[in-house]
Scaffold this motif. Structure first.
Motif, PDB file in Angstrom:
ATOM      1  N   LEU A   1      54.637  -8.360  34.802  1.00 61.92           N
ATOM      2  CA  LEU A   1      54.079  -8.649  33.481  1.00 61.92           C
ATOM      3  C   LEU A   1      53.284  -7.490  32.892  1.00 61.92           C
ATOM      4  N   ALA A   2      53.002  -6.507  33.701  1.00 65.08           N
ATOM      5  CA  ALA A   2      52.052  -5.458  33.316  1.00 65.08           C
ATOM      6  C   ALA A   2      52.615  -4.520  32.249  1.00 65.08           C
ATOM      7  N   ASN A   3      52.472  -4.924  30.996  1.00 68.76           N
ATOM      8  CA  ASN A   3      52.871  -4.045  29.895  1.00 68.76           C
ATOM      9  C   ASN A   3      51.642  -3.409  29.242  1.00 68.76           C
ATOM     10  N   ASP A   4      50.472  -3.712  29.772  1.00 66.71           N
ATOM     11  CA  ASP A   4      49.215  -3.194  29.269  1.00 66.71           C
ATOM     12  C   ASP A   4      48.786  -2.014  30.142  1.00 66.71           C
ATOM     13  N   GLU A   5      48.424  -0.895  29.516  1.00 65.04           N
ATOM     14  CA  GLU A   5      48.090   0.319  30.265  1.00 65.04           C
ATOM     15  C   GLU A   5      46.900   0.108  31.197  1.00 65.04           C
ATOM     16  N   LEU A   6      45.863  -0.585  30.727  1.00 62.45           N
ATOM     17  CA  LEU A   6      44.693  -0.801  31.571  1.00 62.45           C
ATOM     18  C   LEU A   6      45.042  -1.653  32.789  1.00 62.45           C
ATOM     19  N   LEU A   7      45.850  -2.684  32.602  1.00 58.88           N
ATOM     20  CA  LEU A   7      46.246  -3.515  33.733  1.00 58.88           C
ATOM     21  C   LEU A   7      47.116  -2.720  34.704  1.00 58.88           C
ATOM     22  N   ARG A   8      48.016  -1.909  34.192  1.00 56.44           N
ATOM     23  CA  ARG A   8      48.839  -1.061  35.069  1.00 56.44           C
ATOM     24  C   ARG A   8      47.955  -0.135  35.901  1.00 56.44           C
ATOM     25  N   ASP A   9      46.927   0.440  35.257  1.00 52.46           N
ATOM     26  CA  ASP A   9      46.000   1.316  35.979  1.00 52.46           C
ATOM     27  C   ASP A   9      45.290   0.557  37.091  1.00 52.46           C
ATOM     28  N   GLU A  10      44.855  -0.673  36.791  1.00 50.81           N
ATOM     29  CA  GLU A  10      44.171  -1.487  37.788  1.00 50.81           C
ATOM     30  C   GLU A  10      45.102  -1.810  38.957  1.00 50.81           C
ATOM     31  N   LEU A  11      46.330  -2.167  38.665  1.00 49.22           N
ATOM     32  CA  LEU A  11      47.289  -2.453  39.731  1.00 49.22           C
ATOM     33  C   LEU A  11      47.538  -1.219  40.584  1.00 49.22           C
ATOM     34  N   GLY A  12      47.518  -0.064  39.948  1.00 47.62           N
ATOM     35  CA  GLY A  12      47.755   1.185  40.660  1.00 47.62           C
ATOM     36  C   GLY A  12      46.667   1.551  41.646  1.00 47.62           C
ATOM     37  N   ARG A  13      45.463   1.062  41.446  1.00 48.97           N
ATOM     38  CA  ARG A  13      44.378   1.397  42.373  1.00 48.97           C
ATOM     39  C   ARG A  13      44.022   0.243  43.300  1.00 48.97           C
ATOM     40  N   ALA A  14      44.801  -0.822  43.247  1.00 44.88           N
ATOM     41  CA  ALA A  14      44.516  -2.008  44.052  1.00 44.88           C
ATOM     42  C   ALA A  14      44.892  -1.819  45.518  1.00 44.88           C
ATOM     43  N   ILE A  15      44.101  -2.451  46.366  1.00 49.87           N
ATOM     44  CA  ILE A  15      44.452  -2.611  47.772  1.00 49.87           C
ATOM     45  C   ILE A  15      45.139  -3.971  47.857  1.00 49.87           C
ATOM     46  N   VAL A  16      46.385  -3.975  48.251  1.00 49.11           N
ATOM     47  CA  VAL A  16      47.171  -5.210  48.280  1.00 49.11           C
ATOM     48  C   VAL A  16      47.181  -5.746  49.714  1.00 49.11           C
ATOM     49  N   VAL A  17      46.798  -7.021  49.842  1.00 47.72           N
ATOM     50  CA  VAL A  17      46.732  -7.667  51.156  1.00 47.72           C
ATOM     51  C   VAL A  17      47.434  -9.017  51.085  1.00 47.72           C
ATOM     52  N   ALA A  18      47.744  -9.585  52.225  1.00 40.93           N
ATOM     53  CA  ALA A  18      48.331 -10.927  52.266  1.00 40.93           C
ATOM     54  C   ALA A  18      47.360 -11.906  51.626  1.00 40.93           C
TER      55      ALA A  18
END
Length: 119
Positions: free
Chosen positions: A19-36
């Motif tokens: 769903l990430a078509n928003d630049e700020l949200l994409r940036d946030e996803l890019g720096r996320a630590i993804v865990v179960a």
């Protein structure tokens, strides 16, 4: 914005990535630590969390539920992850603060006070 780590469940990350078509949200996803999903601490704001945050620019506390856009209902306190506050709070833990740009050009400092309900 700050570069502190944010934590996302693998399920939230997968759905938000599509769903990430928003630049700020994409940036946030890019720096996320993804865990179960079962490894996300209970004090972290995730999708469908009910959270109290403090807007330090005006000293107002609000309680909101972070949701996907199709579930947003301002009257019920359900805010979209695409809203400025929603994107800012996603993945933060209790006590964390973030400076976040708003559409009117001002930056606000938001602090997570409490995660009342974490799914």
């Amino acid at each position: 914005m700050e570069s502190e780590n944010l934590i996302l469940s693998d399920q939230d990350y997968a759905r938000l990535s599509t769903l990430a078509n928003d630049e700020l949200l994409r940036d946030e996803l890019g720096r996320a630590i993804v865990v179960a999903a079962d490894q996300v601490p209970v004090d972290v704001v995730r999708m469908n969390s009910r959270v109290i945050y403090l807007d330090k620019s005006n000293d107002l506390k609000r309680e909101v539920e972070l949701c996907f856009p199709d579930e947003a209902d301002f009257k019920l306190g359900k805010i979209s992850v695409f809203s400025p506050v929603g994107t800012a709070l996603l993945g933060l833990k209790v006590g964390q603060e973030i400076d976040w740009p708003f559409p009117n050009g001002e930056s606000r400092r938001l602090k997570v006070v409490n995660v009342i309900h974490a799914p």
